[in-house]
Scaffold this motif. Structure first.
Motif, mmCIF file in Angstrom:
data_model
loop_
_atom_site.group_PDB
_atom_site.id
_atom_site.type_symbol
_atom_site.label_atom_id
_atom_site.label_comp_id
_atom_site.label_asym_id
_atom_site.label_seq_id
_atom_site.Cartn_x
_atom_site.Cartn_y
_atom_site.Cartn_z
ATOM 1 N N GLY A 181 10.587 81.860 63.262
ATOM 2 C CA GLY A 181 9.779 81.275 64.317
ATOM 3 C C GLY A 181 9.795 79.756 64.256
ATOM 4 O O GLY A 181 9.909 79.076 65.284
ATOM 5 N N LEU A 182 9.703 79.199 63.042
ATOM 6 C CA LEU A 182 9.783 77.746 62.874
ATOM 7 C C LEU A 182 11.150 77.219 63.283
ATOM 8 O O LEU A 182 11.257 76.123 63.849
ATOM 9 N N ALA A 183 12.204 78.001 63.005
ATOM 10 C CA ALA A 183 13.548 77.585 63.396
ATOM 11 C C ALA A 183 13.643 77.419 64.906
ATOM 12 O O ALA A 183 14.268 76.473 65.407
ATOM 13 N N LYS A 184 13.026 78.326 65.667
ATOM 14 C CA LYS A 184 13.070 78.219 67.114
ATOM 15 C C LYS A 184 12.289 77.001 67.600
ATOM 16 O O LYS A 184 12.688 76.329 68.560
ATOM 17 N N LEU A 186 11.944 74.183 65.889
ATOM 18 C CA LEU A 186 12.802 73.047 65.570
ATOM 19 C C LEU A 186 13.924 72.903 66.590
ATOM 20 O O LEU A 186 14.275 71.790 66.998
ATOM 21 N N GLU A 187 14.481 74.034 67.019
ATOM 22 C CA GLU A 187 15.554 74.003 68.002
ATOM 23 C C GLU A 187 15.087 73.398 69.320
ATOM 24 O O GLU A 187 15.828 72.648 69.975
ATOM 25 N N MET A 188 13.863 73.704 69.711
ATOM 26 C CA MET A 188 13.345 73.196 70.976
ATOM 27 C C MET A 188 13.012 71.712 70.919
ATOM 28 O O MET A 188 12.777 71.083 71.949
ATOM 29 N N ASN A 189 12.964 71.141 69.727
ATOM 30 C CA ASN A 189 12.658 69.720 69.553
ATOM 31 C C ASN A 189 13.844 68.983 68.948
ATOM 32 O O ASN A 189 13.690 68.122 68.083
ATOM 33 N N GLY A 203 16.909 68.252 65.465
ATOM 34 C CA GLY A 203 16.171 69.507 65.369
ATOM 35 C C GLY A 203 17.083 70.703 65.235
ATOM 36 O O GLY A 203 16.735 71.686 64.577
ATOM 37 N N HIS A 204 18.270 70.647 65.842
ATOM 38 C CA HIS A 204 19.185 71.784 65.762
ATOM 39 C C HIS A 204 19.747 71.938 64.345
ATOM 40 O O HIS A 204 19.931 73.061 63.866
ATOM 41 N N MET A 210 16.538 76.201 58.559
ATOM 42 C CA MET A 210 15.358 77.066 58.522
ATOM 43 C C MET A 210 15.730 78.514 58.802
ATOM 44 O O MET A 210 15.172 79.441 58.198
ATOM 45 N N ALA A 211 16.688 78.751 59.709
ATOM 46 C CA ALA A 211 17.125 80.120 59.980
ATOM 47 C C ALA A 211 17.828 80.719 58.765
ATOM 48 O O ALA A 211 17.668 81.911 58.467
ATOM 49 N N ALA A 212 18.605 79.896 58.042
ATOM 50 C CA ALA A 212 19.226 80.371 56.801
ATOM 51 C C ALA A 212 18.163 80.668 55.746
ATOM 52 O O ALA A 212 18.290 81.635 54.980
ATOM 53 N N ALA A 213 17.109 79.855 55.718
ATOM 54 C CA ALA A 213 15.991 80.127 54.804
ATOM 55 C C ALA A 213 15.327 81.458 55.146
ATOM 56 O O ALA A 213 14.924 82.217 54.257
ATOM 57 N N ALA A 214 15.223 81.752 56.447
ATOM 58 C CA ALA A 214 14.659 83.036 56.872
ATOM 59 C C ALA A 214 15.496 84.190 56.329
ATOM 60 O O ALA A 214 14.965 85.168 55.786
ATOM 61 N N ALA A 215 16.819 84.085 56.455
ATOM 62 C CA ALA A 215 17.700 85.142 55.945
ATOM 63 C C ALA A 215 17.607 85.252 54.427
ATOM 64 O O ALA A 215 17.712 86.349 53.869
#
Length: 255
Positions: A181-184, A186-189, A203-204, A210-215
């Motif tokens: 959720g945080l990754a999304k 960050l992507e929007m900013n 942000g991307h 952050m998405a890799a941290a999620a995985a």
């Protein structure tokens, strides 16, 4: 699904490909957005290596779903890196295709762990083709709605599964959803964070990390509790079949 049926087709805006960080480093175009995909590959390789060490449940359907997720994660790193070298709709297809496979396998393995192997297999049998088809549907008709349903559906459904179905590694699954959720966000900013960090990272780029941290939360869960499918019994909700404890002494004490 109701929103999908009632809303008009949603095309891919070409402005999406205009990321804030266009720096070229070591001859690599858009280098930071390209190189921040390496953690996906690393986490996927670690997850596959860990699965090889887990026995005897390594040949279970649940382990297969984990393998699909980890292999998909590696392909996400490769596909996203390829996309960021020359961002356009054609290269974006190879970024989204493995992502869709990861979404489908993640949903299926959580259901397999918390509802039952049969339910997880049935879900995977229709969700995986649907997820891959949603990306092809966008490519053919320039309509993002099915793909967005596949991507954000799990974020809406999984909290209810975690709340109402007991299973292993709940904390790590919550952390995984939180990080994604945080990754999304960050992507929007993207551009705002690039300016805030004085051009250090957009942000991307942060979104990739952050998405890799999620995985990685799923890999940690796999390391701590192993492959633990739900074993449905006569009682409501079934019981969880967990692999043998690593420490025999702790096992004798009832832990």
């Amino acid at each position: 699904m109701l929103l999908l049926l009632l809303t008009p087709p949603l095309s891919q805006s070409l402005d999406y490909h205009d990321f804030a960080d266009h720096r070229t480093l070591l001859g690599i175009a858009n280098a930071v957005d390209v190189l921040t995909n390496l953690p996906f590959v690393l986490v996927g390789l670690v997850g596959l290596r860990l699965l090889q060490k887990i026995a005897p449940a390594a040949d279970s359907p649940l382990a297969g779903m984990y393998r699909v997720f980890m292999a998909g994660l590696i392909l996400v790193g490769v596909g996203s890196g390829w996309y960021h070298l020359h961002p356009d709709n054609d290269s974006l297809f190879w970024d989204r295709l493995p992502m869709a496979a990861c979404f489908a396998s993640f949903c299926s393995l959580v259901v397999c762990e918390r509802v039952g192997e049969t339910a997880g297999l049935r879900l995977c049998a229709w969700l995986m083709p649907l997820a891959l088809a949603s990306v092809q549907y966008w490519r053919w008709l320039d309509d993002l709605r099915p793909y967005l349903l596949i991507q954000f559906g799990p974020l809406l459904v999984m909290p209810f599964v975690l709340l109402f179905r007991r299973g292993p590694g709940t904390l790590w699954l919550w952390l995984m959803l939180l990080c994604y959720g945080l990754a999304k966000v960050l992507e929007m900013n993207d551009r705002a964070l690039f300016e805030l960090t004085a051009g250090w990272m957009s942000g991307h780029g942060f979104k990739h990390l952050m998405a890799a941290a999620a995985a990685s939360m799923l890999v940690i869960k796999l390391h701590l509790v192993g492959v633990t499918p739900q074993d449905p019994g006569p009682e409501a909700g079934g019981r969880v079949r967990v692999r043998a404890a690593k420490n025999p002494a702790r096992s004798r004490r009832g832990h």
